[in-house]
Design an enzyme around this catalytic site. Sequence first.
Site, short mmCIF file in Angstrom:
data_model
loop_
_atom_site.label_atom_id
_atom_site.label_comp_id
_atom_site.label_asym_id
_atom_site.label_seq_id
_atom_site.Cartn_x
_atom_site.Cartn_y
_atom_site.Cartn_z
N LYS A 184 -32.28 97.74 29.69
CA LYS A 184 -32.24 96.55 28.85
C LYS A 184 -31.91 96.91 27.40
CE LYS A 184 -35.40 94.29 32.00
NZ LYS A 184 -36.81 94.10 32.39
N GLN A 222 -42.72 94.43 29.83
CA GLN A 222 -42.30 94.93 31.13
C GLN A 222 -43.47 94.84 32.11
OE1 GLN A 222 -39.18 95.91 32.10
NE2 GLN A 222 -40.05 96.04 34.15
N ASP A 255 -38.19 86.02 28.03
CA ASP A 255 -38.28 86.34 29.46
C ASP A 255 -38.90 85.18 30.24
OD1 ASP A 255 -37.79 88.07 31.59
OD2 ASP A 255 -39.75 89.04 31.45
#
Length: 288
Positions: free
Chosen positions: A54, A98, A121
């Site tokens: 990413k 994450q 996200d």
Amino acid sequence: MTAELMIGTDLAAEMVAKAAERAAALQEKYGVQPCLATVLVGDDPASATYVRMKQNRSKKAGIGSRSVVLPAETTTDELVAEIRKLSEDPEVHGILLQHPVPAQIDERAAFEAIDPGKDVDGVTMLSFAAMALNDASDPGFRSATPGGIMRLLAAYDVPLEGAHAVVIGRSPILGKPAGMLLLASNATVTYAHSRTRDLPELVRTADVVIAAVGKANFVRGDWLKPGAVVVDAGYNEGNVGDVHFEEASEVARLITPVPGGVGPMTIALLLEQTVDAAEAQLGQCPGS
């Protein structure tokens, strides 16, 4: 029948290129580079690889990155404190935690520490509510993988209105929001999971199957209706998805490969939404 592949790579590249153009425009107009902060707890090799990927994609898109790496023994309070610092930092426009996080951490508490305006996200309750309510006045951010799936379905002209979609998986950041987004597109949605009774029979009624159960080769070819559209959102050791690809390819009309299907779309949407967030925080209408 041999299924046509729904490739995410090229579409994702187009999305990242457009995000890069918008990021460059912000840099020129305001002197601000959109910045995505990634938070990694522990040293899980797969998670570390995803974060590096990413960050590399961010760089190519002209998006700055900030990395916060915390030890595996980090507590919920310590993680929440780090995320709140990022939420309050005006130089950070998007935040990615994450996941999964170590077992001792309350993942939901950590997600909710993210400023909703930086939740690129799509993991907070506010983002989920926005997806569920389909509120155009406060769209929030889409969960990255479900949002990427919807863009991929649209690119391949998959008709969703009136279609029966079966979502196998009930994760709050994948299965559940995928169903909400499909419902907003006027599909009839059935949620299923690994404990659903007579699951193969249920899946055979689906025009669209979203596999997000987290078990390698879980969905078999003889579970599918001939001509179904199959989206494999799973990723397991050895580059194996949740769908038995060889079997399913002989039955489905369209199918995503693993890798190269959903994965690139997830990262592309994450970067696109980071630029959206930067534009909004600068007082500019996202996408304008």
